[in-house]
Motif scaffolding. Sequence first.
Motif, PDB file in Angstrom:
ATOM      1  N   VAL A 133      51.189  61.054  23.360  1.00 49.94           N
ATOM      2  CA  VAL A 133      50.619  61.926  22.636  1.00 49.94           C
ATOM      3  C   VAL A 133      50.140  63.018  23.256  1.00 49.94           C
ATOM      4  N   PHE A 134      50.477  64.122  22.986  1.00 53.68           N
ATOM      5  CA  PHE A 134      50.216  65.683  23.879  1.00 53.68           C
ATOM      6  C   PHE A 134      49.639  66.311  22.920  1.00 53.68           C
ATOM      7  N   GLY A 135      48.137  66.953  22.899  1.00 53.49           N
ATOM      8  CA  GLY A 135      47.352  67.472  21.441  1.00 53.49           C
ATOM      9  C   GLY A 135      46.637  68.449  22.367  1.00 53.49           C
ATOM     10  N   ILE A 136      46.409  69.291  21.984  1.00 52.02           N
ATOM     11  CA  ILE A 136      44.631  70.068  22.184  1.00 52.02           C
ATOM     12  C   ILE A 136      43.666  69.404  20.737  1.00 52.02           C
ATOM     13  N   PRO A 137      42.669  69.083  20.146  1.00 56.26           N
ATOM     14  CA  PRO A 137      41.896  68.727  19.736  1.00 56.26           C
ATOM     15  C   PRO A 137      41.212  69.625  19.043  1.00 56.26           C
ATOM     16  N   SER A 181      43.958  52.429  20.567  1.00 56.97           N
ATOM     17  CA  SER A 181      44.863  52.416  20.098  1.00 56.97           C
ATOM     18  C   SER A 181      45.901  52.470  21.418  1.00 56.97           C
ATOM     19  N   PRO A 182      46.965  51.582  22.020  1.00 55.03           N
ATOM     20  CA  PRO A 182      47.683  51.602  23.112  1.00 55.03           C
ATOM     21  C   PRO A 182      48.467  53.176  23.550  1.00 55.03           C
ATOM     22  N   ILE A 183      48.196  53.793  22.688  1.00 50.48           N
ATOM     23  CA  ILE A 183      48.309  55.189  22.714  1.00 50.48           C
ATOM     24  C   ILE A 183      48.301  56.543  23.545  1.00 50.48           C
ATOM     25  N   THR A 184      48.606  57.064  24.461  1.00 51.58           N
ATOM     26  CA  THR A 184      47.764  57.914  25.870  1.00 51.58           C
ATOM     27  C   THR A 184      48.344  59.183  24.928  1.00 51.58           C
ATOM     28  N   HIS A 185      46.842  59.830  25.007  1.00 46.80           N
ATOM     29  CA  HIS A 185      47.295  60.976  24.909  1.00 46.80           C
ATOM     30  C   HIS A 185      46.448  61.886  26.074  1.00 46.80           C
ATOM     31  N   TYR A 186      47.818  63.128  26.027  1.00 50.08           N
ATOM     32  CA  TYR A 186      47.400  64.181  27.466  1.00 50.08           C
ATOM     33  C   TYR A 186      47.200  65.640  26.318  1.00 50.08           C
ATOM     34  N   THR A 187      46.357  65.861  27.201  1.00 54.18           N
ATOM     35  CA  THR A 187      45.212  66.860  27.064  1.00 54.18           C
ATOM     36  C   THR A 187      45.455  68.660  27.490  1.00 54.18           C
ATOM     37  N   PRO A 188      47.144  69.478  27.832  1.00 56.90           N
ATOM     38  CA  PRO A 188      47.136  70.444  28.228  1.00 56.90           C
ATOM     39  C   PRO A 188      46.298  71.075  27.664  1.00 56.90           C
ATOM     40  N   ARG A 189      46.502  72.408  28.438  1.00 56.50           N
ATOM     41  CA  ARG A 189      45.552  73.795  29.019  1.00 56.50           C
ATOM     42  C   ARG A 189      46.327  74.744  27.281  1.00 56.50           C
ATOM     43  N   HIS A 190      47.321  74.649  26.626  1.00 55.54           N
ATOM     44  CA  HIS A 190      47.345  74.837  25.501  1.00 55.54           C
ATOM     45  C   HIS A 190      48.156  74.699  25.083  1.00 55.54           C
ATOM     46  N   GLU A 191      48.230  74.808  23.786  1.00 57.08           N
ATOM     47  CA  GLU A 191      49.670  73.820  23.134  1.00 57.08           C
ATOM     48  C   GLU A 191      51.209  74.147  23.062  1.00 57.08           C
ATOM     49  N   ILE A 250      63.838  62.742  29.411  1.00 56.53           N
ATOM     50  CA  ILE A 250      63.971  61.469  30.574  1.00 56.53           C
ATOM     51  C   ILE A 250      64.193  59.992  29.339  1.00 56.53           C
ATOM     52  N   SER A 251      62.503  60.027  28.554  1.00 51.93           N
ATOM     53  CA  SER A 251      62.313  58.150  27.853  1.00 51.93           C
ATOM     54  C   SER A 251      63.611  58.566  26.991  1.00 51.93           C
ATOM     55  N   GLY A 252      63.810  59.369  25.983  1.00 53.54           N
ATOM     56  CA  GLY A 252      65.080  59.323  24.937  1.00 53.54           C
ATOM     57  C   GLY A 252      64.320  59.139  23.862  1.00 53.54           C
ATOM     58  N   LYS A 253      63.071  59.207  23.967  1.00 54.21           N
ATOM     59  CA  LYS A 253      62.159  58.696  22.939  1.00 54.21           C
ATOM     60  C   LYS A 253      61.527  60.335  22.197  1.00 54.21           C
ATOM     61  N   PRO A 254      61.314  60.497  21.049  1.00 55.92           N
ATOM     62  CA  PRO A 254      60.233  61.963  20.601  1.00 55.92           C
ATOM     63  C   PRO A 254      59.213  61.876  20.840  1.00 55.92           C
ATOM     64  N   GLY A 255      59.380  63.544  21.347  1.00 53.90           N
ATOM     65  CA  GLY A 255      57.915  63.849  22.470  1.00 53.90           C
ATOM     66  C   GLY A 255      57.076  64.184  20.899  1.00 53.90           C
ATOM     67  N   VAL A 256      55.574  63.455  21.186  1.00 51.23           N
ATOM     68  CA  VAL A 256      54.749  63.719  19.325  1.00 51.23           C
ATOM     69  C   VAL A 256      54.050  64.852  19.775  1.00 51.23           C
ATOM     70  N   CYS A 257      53.246  66.093  19.004  1.00 49.07           N
ATOM     71  CA  CYS A 257      52.439  66.295  19.738  1.00 49.07           C
ATOM     72  C   CYS A 257      51.447  66.496  18.507  1.00 49.07           C
ATOM     73  N   MET A 308      61.143  66.574  18.419  1.00 46.00           N
ATOM     74  CA  MET A 308      59.715  66.270  18.561  1.00 46.00           C
ATOM     75  C   MET A 308      59.355  66.288  17.514  1.00 46.00           C
ATOM     76  N   LEU A 309      58.103  65.594  17.671  1.00 40.64           N
ATOM     77  CA  LEU A 309      56.950  65.456  15.865  1.00 40.64           C
ATOM     78  C   LEU A 309      55.916  66.133  16.362  1.00 40.64           C
ATOM     79  N   VAL A 310      55.523  66.899  15.265  1.00 44.82           N
ATOM     80  CA  VAL A 310      54.308  68.353  15.680  1.00 44.82           C
ATOM     81  C   VAL A 310      54.097  67.582  14.352  1.00 44.82           C
ATOM     82  N   ILE A 311      52.761  67.461  14.134  1.00 48.88           N
ATOM     83  CA  ILE A 311      51.936  66.851  13.401  1.00 48.88           C
ATOM     84  C   ILE A 311      50.706  67.706  13.035  1.00 48.88           C
TER      85      ILE A 311
END
Length: 538
Positions: free
Chosen positions: A20-24, A38-48, A61-68, A93-96
């Motif tokens: 999951v990619f996001g900024i809390p 959770s086994p889900i790993t969260h990655y924090t960018p510098r901007h949404e 690359i993965s063929g799976k949806p990217g989740v944000c 892409m799934l944006v929540i």
Amino acid sequence: MTTLGEFLIKLLESYEVDRVFGIPGVHTIELYRGLANSPITHYTPRHEQGAGFMADGYARISGKPGVCFVITGPGLTNISTAMAQAYADSIPMLVISGVNKTKHLGHGNGNLHELPNQSAFAEQVSSFSYSVNHPDDLPQVMARAFAVFSSARPRPVHIEIPIDLMSAPADHLMPIPSLTFPHPPAPDKTAIDQIADLCFGAKSPLLIIGGGVKGKNKSAQELAEYLDCPVIMTVNARGLIPDSHPLAIPASPSLKSVRSVIENSDLVLAMGTELGPTDFDMYGNQEFTIPNTLIRVDLDPLQLHRNIHPTIGVIGDADLTMQKLVHSLKENEQSHVNRNGADRALTTKQAAFNELSKPMQEQIKFLETIKSSLPGVVIIGDSTQPVYAGNLYYSPDSPKGWMNSATGFGTLGYALPAAIGAQLADPERPVVCLTGDGGIQFTLGELGSAIDAGANIIVIVWNNDGYLEIKNFMLENDITPEGVTPSSPDFPAIAEAYGLYAEHLSSKEELPAALKRARAENRPTLIQIEENLFSPTG
């Protein structure tokens, strides 16, 4: 009590989401309640925007949806550019996002992060946008989202959850039932037989494959070999047929030589491609045409009748359609026909390269050096000179090895965060971010995100002192250049400040060794290259 935010995490796990990619923010913290365990790993960018581009690269690359995960209001507007690029390129892409409390929606009272109609805004860059009004809505809308990703044209989906619902009870939704995914539509047998009959009678067939072709079972290669026909790959399909294959044409149909082979083909099979301008009419001269019999296959029925109307249009998965077509051909054809496919491909390939300007030919050699120095490399590009050249004439040595934002929506700032996402999807594969000194400044802070994520990408900054492509375009149109020379910082110094390894190349002969040193560093690296090193006189 299981809250709706915690249930969301469990639901994503059930769909095998692992990144999951996001900024809390204060409007999304309840979504994070269940994430730490959770086994889900969260990655924090510098901007949404970086979050969206990371998700895009990961998905390709993965063929799976990217989740944000993004906050209400500015979080969504910031990520919308990345959603638009993914929308144009058909990337899942799934944006929540959060949205203001239910009782505040639609009143315009000026609450924090308030938009008049956030969902309506998101609809412009998504397959659909849905506002959760009750906890019971979430399982159904998530199933709809993954149905889009698995069986329709895969574009972004936006789901917004009011911040008061995120903490609502969701125990009654547990346990999560076993999931089933719909299959993509299969082509009609009558249509397959009709296409097979046209193939039997064709003397000079041609295959065009686009981003809708995923390379399953090497169906495109098998079809091309059986028909003995050349294969043109759009930008998003490059590498699906190896450059070394005698039927491969790794060149753009925006080039006259490639258009010529299309126009002289009595049957064109276009699989999973929009036939859109950014691939087929890069120069905007509106001269692209397919004058003879055209077969189009696409998941999107509306797309079948955009740009060029087909003789036969088939709704279906491109790979599956080609697989069934090969089966029909083998079942019914009496003997294999020699259609001079390799000769037609070689003639076109040579003419296409000769058609390029001398600077572009040098830039292609630059790309080939990267490829030979880093076998299996993924080159992820921004809108910059060697990327434009590569879109006209370059083929990676393996599938999913060439992707960039210079087609479709055409945004700047894509390459760096997308490269991070791609590296996270396949950590063993070398990933090169190829960006200009102008483009990288859109998302320069994501150098820090690469360090945080442990994404050992190689960033190549092609430095031409500003927006040289735009400057040249102004000059060609008798416009005095203005606004095209933004100053650049010392990129290697900034990279080192973030903890990257950095070099400034002083000659083009140093490139192979520099790339190998970067690969051996086991951390993100940056190599700055002056554009004039790879000029015809450099």
